[in-house]
Design a protein around this motif. Structure first.
Motif, PDB file in Angstrom:
ATOM      1  N   THR A 231       0.730  -1.140   0.159  1.00 26.76           N
ATOM      2  CA  THR A 231       0.078   0.003   0.050  1.00 26.76           C
ATOM      3  C   THR A 231       0.780   1.279   0.054  1.00 26.76           C
ATOM      4  O   THR A 231       1.714   1.373   0.781  1.00 26.76           O
ATOM      5  N   ASN A 232       0.251   2.194  -0.954  1.00 26.10           N
ATOM      6  CA  ASN A 232       1.227   3.408  -0.902  1.00 26.10           C
ATOM      7  C   ASN A 232      -0.066   4.407  -0.760  1.00 26.10           C
ATOM      8  O   ASN A 232      -0.974   4.770  -1.699  1.00 26.10           O
ATOM      9  N   LEU A 258     -10.578 -14.097   0.163  1.00 27.93           N
ATOM     10  CA  LEU A 258     -10.482 -12.799   0.355  1.00 27.93           C
ATOM     11  C   LEU A 258     -10.884 -11.910  -0.283  1.00 27.93           C
ATOM     12  O   LEU A 258     -10.992 -12.104  -1.466  1.00 27.93           O
ATOM     13  N   GLN A 259     -11.806 -10.884   0.294  1.00 30.05           N
ATOM     14  CA  GLN A 259     -12.363  -9.928  -0.416  1.00 30.05           C
ATOM     15  C   GLN A 259     -11.509  -8.549  -0.262  1.00 30.05           C
ATOM     16  O   GLN A 259     -11.250  -8.376   0.847  1.00 30.05           O
ATOM     17  N   ILE A 260     -11.091  -7.907  -1.437  1.00 28.01           N
ATOM     18  CA  ILE A 260     -10.104  -7.020  -1.431  1.00 28.01           C
ATOM     19  C   ILE A 260     -10.513  -5.747  -2.128  1.00 28.01           C
ATOM     20  O   ILE A 260     -11.142  -5.901  -3.211  1.00 28.01           O
ATOM     21  N   ASP A 261     -10.420  -4.339  -1.348  1.00 27.76           N
ATOM     22  CA  ASP A 261     -10.558  -3.270  -1.893  1.00 27.76           C
ATOM     23  C   ASP A 261      -9.324  -2.587  -2.351  1.00 27.76           C
ATOM     24  O   ASP A 261      -8.306  -2.373  -1.525  1.00 27.76           O
ATOM     25  N   VAL A 262      -9.542  -2.188  -3.595  1.00 29.89           N
ATOM     26  CA  VAL A 262      -8.079  -1.230  -4.266  1.00 29.89           C
ATOM     27  C   VAL A 262      -8.639  -0.242  -4.608  1.00 29.89           C
ATOM     28  O   VAL A 262      -9.510   0.146  -5.069  1.00 29.89           O
ATOM     29  N   ARG A 263      -7.672   0.999  -4.425  1.00 29.00           N
ATOM     30  CA  ARG A 263      -7.848   2.350  -4.753  1.00 29.00           C
ATOM     31  C   ARG A 263      -6.853   2.926  -5.503  1.00 29.00           C
ATOM     32  O   ARG A 263      -5.749   2.628  -5.119  1.00 29.00           O
ATOM     33  N   PHE A 264      -7.125   3.611  -6.646  1.00 29.97           N
ATOM     34  CA  PHE A 264      -5.914   4.080  -7.421  1.00 29.97           C
ATOM     35  C   PHE A 264      -6.334   5.409  -7.986  1.00 29.97           C
ATOM     36  O   PHE A 264      -7.617   5.881  -8.205  1.00 29.97           O
ATOM     37  N   ARG A 265      -5.244   6.315  -8.419  1.00 29.19           N
ATOM     38  CA  ARG A 265      -5.465   7.650  -8.841  1.00 29.19           C
ATOM     39  C   ARG A 265      -5.481   7.705 -10.575  1.00 29.19           C
ATOM     40  O   ARG A 265      -5.858   8.599 -11.003  1.00 29.19           O
ATOM     41  N   THR A 266      -4.661   6.506 -11.084  1.00 26.43           N
ATOM     42  CA  THR A 266      -4.529   6.819 -12.622  1.00 26.43           C
ATOM     43  C   THR A 266      -4.923   5.677 -13.082  1.00 26.43           C
ATOM     44  O   THR A 266      -4.694   4.505 -12.568  1.00 26.43           O
ATOM     45  N   ASN A 267      -5.314   5.596 -14.407  1.00 21.74           N
ATOM     46  CA  ASN A 267      -5.612   4.496 -15.127  1.00 21.74           C
ATOM     47  C   ASN A 267      -4.511   3.403 -15.258  1.00 21.74           C
ATOM     48  O   ASN A 267      -4.571   2.369 -15.354  1.00 21.74           O
TER      49      ASN A 267
END
Length: 390
Positions: A231-232, A258-267
């Motif tokens: 994680t960053n 496992l159920q995982i949430d991922v967040r990102f800023r760019t495509n």
């Protein structure tokens, strides 16, 4: 231009009672994201209202999902069009707000979707009517989704494609999502995705033959630790939010999920995250385990672009000129369909719907007067838009 603005503002004021009633009515029609019948009822109701107001309408009928609705005043099409966007699905099951889901007290409206995002749906409609009333040389289009809250998972991404296709070539898009009391306007948003990793081991009696078992839960623990340490907070974040595994305490667990949430800023981050998850899935930390990866849902990020910033500055100028609150730019952690208008190359701002707070909770509320205020802000911004704006 000032005469047109005053004429448009007067139109909005005269329509106020009618539009507030429409807002209340569609919020009483509870439309949980997985209640497709109720979502479609809202869309059909809105389609009739839009048609009565002289708009051309089109419903995208998705099997096994809430429908999307598009409506437009086409005008002369001399200049590139402007889109107002939003969604009609809400996050709580029907009945959670009680027998009378909507209430109004002291200038505040409470209920399911009053803020997120049915108030914004009405803001866009009111602004579109005002612009039509004064006559402008741009197409004005409304694009309203039926499965935004669940990242277009039930429409298998087709709900996102509606935005990509319907706003292509437009001068600007305004996502009339949840507005903030302090007037912040979003120029960027993180994207979000949900993934599942299903792990298979080997069951065995925990007392008699533990050496013959292969623990899927132990494998899940290693995967969780090795994933989350990547994680960053300024880039991609990984959160294992749900773990399901095992049956009883005295058995070596053969399965775990496992159920995982991922967040990102760019495509580009979307591709990076996908590769990371594939590597974690394909690595066996405990010999004998296997795993599979599933993408449950994906909402792309609204990337912060120069076009978004130009549009924000136009919104800011229009707000100050008309005595509204001075907006501040922000980048939000939650995803929205503004991602897709940006991906279509259209300058976009988000969180420009009615102002309020506590969305996604049973205390959701919005400031009623912000309906007219935000409609006027949209109109003023469109009228301030240079002919060559893009």
């Amino acid at each position: 231009m000032r005469n047109n603005l005053e004429k448009a503002f007067s139109f909005i004021d005269n329509k106020s009672d009618e539009m507030r009633l429409l807002w209340e009515n569609i919020c009483k029609m509870e439309s949980y994201s997985y209640d497709f019948e109720e979502i479609d009822k809202v869309q059909s109701y809105l389609e009739k209202e839009f048609s009565k107001a002289g708009m051309e309408t089109k419903i995208y009928d998705f099997e096994g999902s809430g429908n999307s609705l598009v409506a437009s005043y086409k005008g002369e099409n001399v200049l590139p069009g402007v889109a107002f966007m939003g969604h009609v699905d809400t996050v709580h099951k029907k009945g959670r707000f009680g027998e009378n889901p909507v209430k109004i007290e002291d200038g505040i409206i409470y209920g399911p979707g009053v803020l997120d995002c049915k108030g914004g749906v009405v803001v866009g409609f009111l602004a579109a009517q005002a612009l039509k009333h004064i006559g402008i040389d741009r197409e004005i289009k409304l694009v309203y989704s039926g499965d935004e809250e669940i990242q277009h998972s039930t429409s298998l991404g087709k709900g996102a494609d509606v935005f990509l296709n319907e706003v292509k070539g437009f001068a600007a898009a305004f996502d009339c999502e949840t507005g903030f009391v302090d007037g912040r306007i979003a120029v960027g948003r993180k994207g979000g995705a949900v993934y599942k990793i299903k792990i298979t081991g080997k069951g065995a009696h925990a007392g008699n033959e533990p050496q013959n078992g292969i623990s899927a839960i132990k494998e899940a623990a290693y995967k969780t630790i090795n994933l989350e340490k990547l994680t960053n907070y300024d880039g991609i974040t990984y959160n294992v939010g749900v773990i399901k595994g095992g049956t009883v305490a005295n058995s070596i667990p053969a399965d775990c999920e496992l159920q995982i949430d991922v967040r990102f800023r760019t495509n580009k981050d979307v591709e990076v995250a996908q590769k990371v998850l594939e590597d974690i899935t394909n690595t066996s930390y405990i010999d004998g385990t296997t795993a599979t990866l599933e993408t449950v849902s994906l909402m792309h990020p609204m990337e912060k672009t120069d076009g978004n910033m130009r549009l924000f500055e136009l919104v800011k100028r229009s707000s100050l000129e008309n005595g509204f609150v001075e907006p501040k730019e922000c980048v939000l952690g939650g995803a929205s369909d503004a991602a897709y208008s940006v991906m279509a190359g259209v300058p976009t701002v988000c969180a420009i719907g009615v102002r309020g707070y506590a969305n996604h909770t049973l205390e959701e509320r919005a400031v009623i007067s912000s309906l007219e205020e935000r409609a006027k802000l949209l109109v003023a911004t469109v009228l301030n838009m240079p002919k060559d704006f893009k």
